[in-house]
Write a protein that holds these residues in place. Structure first.
Motif, PDB file in Angstrom:
ATOM      1  N   GLU A   1      20.576   2.263   7.736  1.00 30.24           N
ATOM      2  CA  GLU A   1      20.177   3.423   6.937  1.00 30.24           C
ATOM      3  C   GLU A   1      18.886   3.124   6.163  1.00 30.24           C
ATOM      4  OE1 GLU A   1      24.532   5.404   5.959  1.00 30.24           O
ATOM      5  OE2 GLU A   1      23.846   3.694   4.759  1.00 30.24           O
ATOM      6  N   PHE A   2      18.798   1.906   5.643  1.00 31.82           N
ATOM      7  CA  PHE A   2      17.608   1.516   4.889  1.00 31.82           C
ATOM      8  C   PHE A   2      16.384   1.464   5.808  1.00 31.82           C
ATOM      9  CE2 PHE A   2      15.155  -1.931   2.597  1.00 31.82           C
ATOM     10  CZ  PHE A   2      14.682  -1.100   1.610  1.00 31.82           C
ATOM     11  N   GLU A   3      16.570   0.942   7.023  1.00 41.15           N
ATOM     12  CA  GLU A   3      15.478   0.930   8.007  1.00 41.15           C
ATOM     13  C   GLU A   3      14.972   2.346   8.258  1.00 41.15           C
ATOM     14  OE1 GLU A   3      16.646  -0.696  11.757  1.00 41.15           O
ATOM     15  OE2 GLU A   3      16.107  -2.714  11.197  1.00 41.15           O
ATOM     16  N   MET A   4      15.898   3.269   8.481  1.00 43.53           N
ATOM     17  CA  MET A   4      15.510   4.654   8.755  1.00 43.53           C
ATOM     18  C   MET A   4      14.788   5.274   7.556  1.00 43.53           C
ATOM     19  SD  MET A   4      16.177   4.862  11.830  1.00 43.53           S
ATOM     20  CE  MET A   4      15.606   6.529  12.033  1.00 43.53           C
TER      21      MET A   4
ATOM     22  N   ALA B   1       0.825  -1.208   0.000  1.00 46.29           N
ATOM     23  CA  ALA B   1       0.000   0.000   0.000  1.00 46.29           C
ATOM     24  C   ALA B   1       0.857   1.254   0.000  1.00 46.29           C
ATOM     25  CB  ALA B   1      -0.920  -0.008   1.212  1.00 46.29           C
ATOM     26  N   GLY B   2       2.182   1.130  -0.040  1.00 44.12           N
ATOM     27  CA  GLY B   2       3.053   2.289  -0.080  1.00 44.12           C
ATOM     28  C   GLY B   2       3.635   2.654   1.268  1.00 44.12           C
ATOM     29  N   PHE B   3       3.358   1.879   2.280  1.00 43.82           N
ATOM     30  CA  PHE B   3       3.902   2.115   3.601  1.00 43.82           C
ATOM     31  C   PHE B   3       4.780   0.937   3.985  1.00 43.82           C
ATOM     32  CE2 PHE B   3      -0.185   4.233   3.408  1.00 43.82           C
ATOM     33  CZ  PHE B   3       0.145   5.507   3.817  1.00 43.82           C
ATOM     34  N   TYR B   4       5.823   1.219   4.731  1.00 43.92           N
ATOM     35  CA  TYR B   4       6.729   0.164   5.138  1.00 43.92           C
ATOM     36  C   TYR B   4       6.837   0.125   6.656  1.00 43.92           C
ATOM     37  CZ  TYR B   4       8.245  -0.033   0.299  1.00 43.92           C
ATOM     38  OH  TYR B   4       8.279  -0.181  -1.048  1.00 43.92           O
ATOM     39  N   MET B   5       7.103  -1.051   7.169  1.00 42.47           N
ATOM     40  CA  MET B   5       7.348  -1.231   8.593  1.00 42.47           C
ATOM     41  C   MET B   5       8.804  -1.627   8.782  1.00 42.47           C
ATOM     42  SD  MET B   5       3.845  -3.126   9.822  1.00 42.47           S
ATOM     43  CE  MET B   5       4.148  -4.566   8.823  1.00 42.47           C
ATOM     44  N   ARG B   6       9.326  -1.335   9.947  1.00 41.73           N
ATOM     45  CA  ARG B   6      10.735  -1.592  10.230  1.00 41.73           C
ATOM     46  C   ARG B   6      11.119  -3.064  10.004  1.00 41.73           C
ATOM     47  NH1 ARG B   6      13.840   0.869  15.353  1.00 41.73           N
ATOM     48  NH2 ARG B   6      15.904   0.288  14.653  1.00 41.73           N
TER      49      ARG B   6
ATOM     50  N   LEU C   1      12.912   3.630   5.400  1.00 42.95           N
ATOM     51  CA  LEU C   1      11.564   3.045   5.338  1.00 42.95           C
ATOM     52  C   LEU C   1      10.635   3.637   6.383  1.00 42.95           C
ATOM     53  CD1 LEU C   1      12.284  -0.730   4.668  1.00 42.95           C
ATOM     54  CD2 LEU C   1      11.637   1.039   3.043  1.00 42.95           C
ATOM     55  N   ILE C   2      11.115   3.780   7.613  1.00 44.22           N
ATOM     56  CA  ILE C   2      10.202   4.269   8.659  1.00 44.22           C
ATOM     57  C   ILE C   2      10.028   5.779   8.615  1.00 44.22           C
ATOM     58  CG2 ILE C   2      10.583   2.282  10.143  1.00 44.22           C
ATOM     59  CD1 ILE C   2      12.358   3.988  11.890  1.00 44.22           C
ATOM     60  N   SER C   3      10.834   6.471   7.820  1.00 38.85           N
ATOM     61  CA  SER C   3      10.683   7.931   7.715  1.00 38.85           C
ATOM     62  C   SER C   3       9.611   8.332   6.715  1.00 38.85           C
ATOM     63  CB  SER C   3      12.010   8.589   7.337  1.00 38.85           C
ATOM     64  OG  SER C   3      12.337   8.287   5.986  1.00 38.85           O
TER      65      SER C   3
END
Length: 92
Positions: free
Chosen positions: A84-87, A30-35, A89-91
């Motif tokens: 960095e990738f986690e940050m 849906a365009g949103f990511y979780m950590r 995604l959650i940003s």
């Protein structure tokens, strides 16, 4: 039928919790990511298997993420490690 103020507050709180639960469990499609999705996505998108995501690899996975690449690349090495990738995604 009379509804007490307390009942309305409880019902409103339940609705807020339900909406919050739906919001925070929205799938990546849906365009949103979780950590928790960061590592599997990095592994999938990391075409050369070096443990990092370059701009071309990120573009191939999800072009909409490129807008945050420079901000997420805190060590300025031109690629994103898992943290960095986690940050990134959650940003979103």
């Amino acid at each position: 039928m009379r509804i007490s103020t307390q009942s309305m507050r409880v019902s409103l709180f339940g609705l807020i919790v339900l909406v919050a639960g739906v919001t925070f469990t929205t799938p990546a499609s849906a365009g949103f990511y979780m950590r928790e999705e960061a590592q599997p996505l990095l592994i999938k998108a990391d075409e050369n298997q070096d443990g990092f995501l370059s701009r071309p690899e990120l573009r191939a996975e999800d072009p909409s993420l490129l807008c945050g690449f420079d901000r997420a690349d805190v060590d300025r090495n031109g690629k994103l490690d898992l943290g960095e990738f986690e940050m990134l995604l959650i940003s979103l």
